[in-house]
Design an enzyme around this catalytic site. Structure first.
Site, PDB file in Angstrom:
ATOM      1  N   GLU A  62       0.821  -1.079   0.115  1.00 56.33           N
ATOM      2  CA  GLU A  62      -0.018   0.346  -0.377  1.00 56.33           C
ATOM      3  C   GLU A  62       0.680   0.982  -0.013  1.00 56.33           C
ATOM      4  OE1 GLU A  62      -3.369  -2.239   2.774  1.00 56.33           O
ATOM      5  OE2 GLU A  62      -1.848  -0.918   3.827  1.00 56.33           O
ATOM      6  N   ASP A 233      -8.022  -4.842   8.362  1.00 58.64           N
ATOM      7  CA  ASP A 233      -7.287  -3.443   8.225  1.00 58.64           C
ATOM      8  C   ASP A 233      -7.039  -3.732   6.631  1.00 58.64           C
ATOM      9  OD1 ASP A 233      -5.002  -5.107   8.101  1.00 58.64           O
ATOM     10  OD2 ASP A 233      -3.515  -4.136   8.719  1.00 58.64           O
TER      11      ASP A 233
HETATM   12  P1  NAD Z   1       2.330 -10.184  13.618  1.00 58.17           P
HETATM   13  O1  NAD Z   1       2.153 -11.123  12.589  1.00 58.17           O
HETATM   14  O2  NAD Z   1       3.803 -10.439  14.350  1.00 58.17           O
HETATM   15  O3  NAD Z   1       1.560 -11.592  14.683  1.00 58.17           O
HETATM   16  C1  NAD Z   1      -0.037 -11.657  14.674  1.00 58.17           C
HETATM   17  C2  NAD Z   1      -0.154 -12.080  16.027  1.00 58.17           C
HETATM   18  O4  NAD Z   1      -1.664 -12.782  15.650  1.00 58.17           O
HETATM   19  C3  NAD Z   1       0.853 -13.964  15.601  1.00 58.17           C
HETATM   20  O5  NAD Z   1       1.454 -14.010  17.427  1.00 58.17           O
HETATM   21  C4  NAD Z   1      -0.491 -14.985  15.412  1.00 58.17           C
HETATM   22  O6  NAD Z   1      -0.155 -16.153  16.232  1.00 58.17           O
HETATM   23  C5  NAD Z   1      -1.243 -14.124  16.136  1.00 58.17           C
HETATM   24  N1  NAD Z   1      -2.981 -14.639  15.507  1.00 58.17           N
HETATM   25  C6  NAD Z   1      -3.441 -14.561  14.312  1.00 58.17           C
HETATM   26  N2  NAD Z   1      -4.843 -16.073  14.490  1.00 58.17           N
HETATM   27  C7  NAD Z   1      -5.052 -15.636  15.633  1.00 58.17           C
HETATM   28  C8  NAD Z   1      -6.403 -15.721  16.607  1.00 58.17           C
HETATM   29  N3  NAD Z   1      -6.935 -16.394  15.301  1.00 58.17           N
HETATM   30  N4  NAD Z   1      -6.642 -15.673  17.957  1.00 58.17           N
HETATM   31  C9  NAD Z   1      -5.313 -15.444  18.713  1.00 58.17           C
HETATM   32  N5  NAD Z   1      -3.954 -15.023  18.074  1.00 58.17           N
HETATM   33  C10 NAD Z   1      -4.135 -15.104  16.205  1.00 58.17           C
HETATM   34  O7  NAD Z   1       1.882  -9.481  12.869  1.00 58.17           O
HETATM   35  P2  NAD Z   1       2.039  -7.761  13.834  1.00 58.17           P
HETATM   36  O8  NAD Z   1       2.772  -7.029  12.959  1.00 58.17           O
HETATM   37  O9  NAD Z   1       1.233  -7.925  15.151  1.00 58.17           O
HETATM   38  O10 NAD Z   1       0.232  -6.911  13.279  1.00 58.17           O
HETATM   39  C11 NAD Z   1      -1.019  -7.923  12.936  1.00 58.17           C
HETATM   40  C12 NAD Z   1      -2.176  -7.209  12.947  1.00 58.17           C
HETATM   41  O11 NAD Z   1      -2.001  -5.993  12.875  1.00 58.17           O
HETATM   42  C13 NAD Z   1      -2.092  -7.651  11.302  1.00 58.17           C
HETATM   43  O12 NAD Z   1      -3.285  -7.673  10.718  1.00 58.17           O
HETATM   44  C14 NAD Z   1      -1.748  -6.334  10.710  1.00 58.17           C
HETATM   45  O13 NAD Z   1      -1.798  -6.165   9.556  1.00 58.17           O
HETATM   46  C15 NAD Z   1      -2.551  -5.153  11.575  1.00 58.17           C
HETATM   47  N6  NAD Z   1      -1.617  -3.600  11.650  1.00 58.17           N
HETATM   48  C16 NAD Z   1      -2.810  -3.043  11.958  1.00 58.17           C
HETATM   49  C17 NAD Z   1      -2.490  -1.663  11.207  1.00 58.17           C
HETATM   50  C18 NAD Z   1      -3.658  -0.357  11.372  1.00 58.17           C
HETATM   51  O14 NAD Z   1      -2.975   0.939  11.617  1.00 58.17           O
HETATM   52  N7  NAD Z   1      -4.772  -1.031  11.707  1.00 58.17           N
HETATM   53  C19 NAD Z   1      -0.772  -1.310  11.840  1.00 58.17           C
HETATM   54  C20 NAD Z   1      -0.424  -2.199  11.533  1.00 58.17           C
HETATM   55  C21 NAD Z   1      -0.968  -3.923  11.164  1.00 58.17           C
END
Ligand code: NAD
Length: 354
Positions: A62, A233
């Site tokens: 993005e 997101d």
């Molecule tokens: P990451 O991959 O480091 O961590 C994600 C965690 O979620 C992992 O530990 C995984 O085991 C866990 N997980 C997956 N499915 C699950 C479930 N059903 N129940 C419980 N835990 C579960 O990712 P990250 O960098 O921490 O990012 C997390 C999310 O936040 C991503 O989807 C990312 O796109 C989103 N994000 C959003 C914003 C925003 O501004 N809204 C900004 C950054 C990241």
């Protein structure tokens, strides 16, 4: 003419870590939240557009641009939930701040760490306006890269000091607990979603999965809860059961983007939502009463990155936490770009016509 026109400060990952640690993580988060809030107050003057997203089977890339008329900023960011299996980050990013007057970049920086900080700062800033003021217990569902930043922002800005952790991968929760050990939290690791939400004032969902997941079901959401939904997101990537949305007062960043990417993609396109900036300026009420369920449907918007970029630029002054990058061509005579190229090649025989 000064040669300094071609030099752009560049903040590497290493220097970003030094900058954050020199300020202190919690102070950095609190000051960044203030900067985001300041920019939300002047929401009307910004250029706004849903981010430009290039989707693939495994993720998304993005571009997120905005301008306040004086300064322009953009972020490049990806989201690839399967990346962690190959030792890569789910989310990586870098960004640029530029002078609208002459179009020259003023800053190029890593934004992987900065995105985690700005996301957490924005979440906590929203919760300051929406959660019950006595909120102290947060359930953190998804204990990956973003998790500790979320916990520390809620501590710095709301005084949350009790954490309940849950992740489908217990190693992620163990990592999170270990990293947060020295920060004064009372931490409980839980074995299920039902257990983690018990007694929580705030639930943060920050999981990564490229599907319409149901991390939280309606029966687990009690009166008065604030939900900070961060992980949904992208189109087809959500975390909450739609019934929760129907019972909640929903607050969003920029509706044209959130309608496509947020939890509310599950609802009718005209389902009422409130823009967070209007709560911050006092135009619209936030939480109605202690029993309302408030939901911040976070997707991440360009203005938050702009705030983070301008905060970092201001903080860099007087530090050595950047390198001068030779990014822009700068011939002595601005129109003699080709002449500059010829002069650079001159020592290499045969490259320049005699
Ligand atoms: P990451 O991959 O480091 O961590 C994600 C965690 O979620 C992992 O530990 C995984 O085991 C866990 N997980 C997956 N499915 C699950 C479930 N059903 N129940 C419980 N835990 C579960 O990712 P990250 O960098 O921490 O990012 C997390 C999310 O936040 C991503 O989807 C990312 O796109 C989103 N994000 C959003 C914003 C925003 O501004 N809204 C900004 C950054 C990241």
């Amino acid at each position: 003419m000064t040669r300094q026109l071609n030099v752009v400060p560049f903040v590497s990952v290493d220097n970003m870590m030094k900058l954050v640690l020199s300020v202190g993580v919690e102070r950095f988060l609190a000051e960044l939240a203030d900067t985001v809030e300041e920019d939300f107050r002047r929401w009307a003057i910004f250029d706004k557009t849903p981010r430009v997203a290039s989707h693939s089977d495994e993720g998304v890339i993005e571009l997120m641009p905005t301008s306040d008329g004086t300064t322009y900023g953009f972020k490049y960011v990806n989201g690839h939930p399967k990346n962690t299996r190959d030792g890569r980050q789910t989310v990586t990013a870098f960004g640029v701040l530029a002078d609208v007057g002459n179009g020259y970049p003023m800053l190029l920086t890593e934004m992987t760490i900065l995105t985690a900080l700005r996301t957490a700062a924005t979440s906590a800033m929203a919760a300051k306006h929406l959660a019950r003021p006595d909120s102290r217990v947060m359930a953190l569902i998804g204990n990956g890269a973003q998790a500790e930043f979320q916990a520390l922002a809620f501590k710095a800005i709301l005084g949350v000091d009790r954490l309940r952790l849950y992740d489908i991968d217990p190693d992620a929760s163990a990592k999170c607990r270990r990293n947060l050990a020295g920060f004064g939290f009372d931490i409980v690791t839980c074995g299920s979603v039902a257990e983690v939400v018990e007694s929580a004032d705030i639930v943060t969902t920050v999981t990564a999965d490229k599907q319409n997941a149901t991390i939280l079901t309606d029966n687990l959401v009690g009166a008065g809860l604030h939900i900070n939904a961060v992980g949904g997101d992208c189109p087809g990537k959500t975390e909450l059961h739609a019934d929760i949305l129907r019972r909640s007062d929903i607050f969003v960043e920029y509706p044209p983007q959130t309608r496509i990417e947020g939890e509310i993609q599950q609802l009718a396109p005209d389902h009422p939502v409130t823009e967070l900036w209007q709560v911050i300026t006092g135009e619209v009420a936030g939480r109605r009463d202690a029993s309302a369920i408030t939901l911040f449907d976070s997707v991440g918007f360009a203005i938050e990155d702009f705030s983070a970029l301008r905060y970092v630029r201001a903080k860099l002054a007087g530090t050595g936490f950047f390198e001068d990058l030779d990014l822009l061509a700068d011939p002595d005579e601005p129109r003699d770009l080709f002449g500059m190229l010829l002069r650079a090649a001159a020592p290499a025989k045969g490259l320049v016509p005699a």
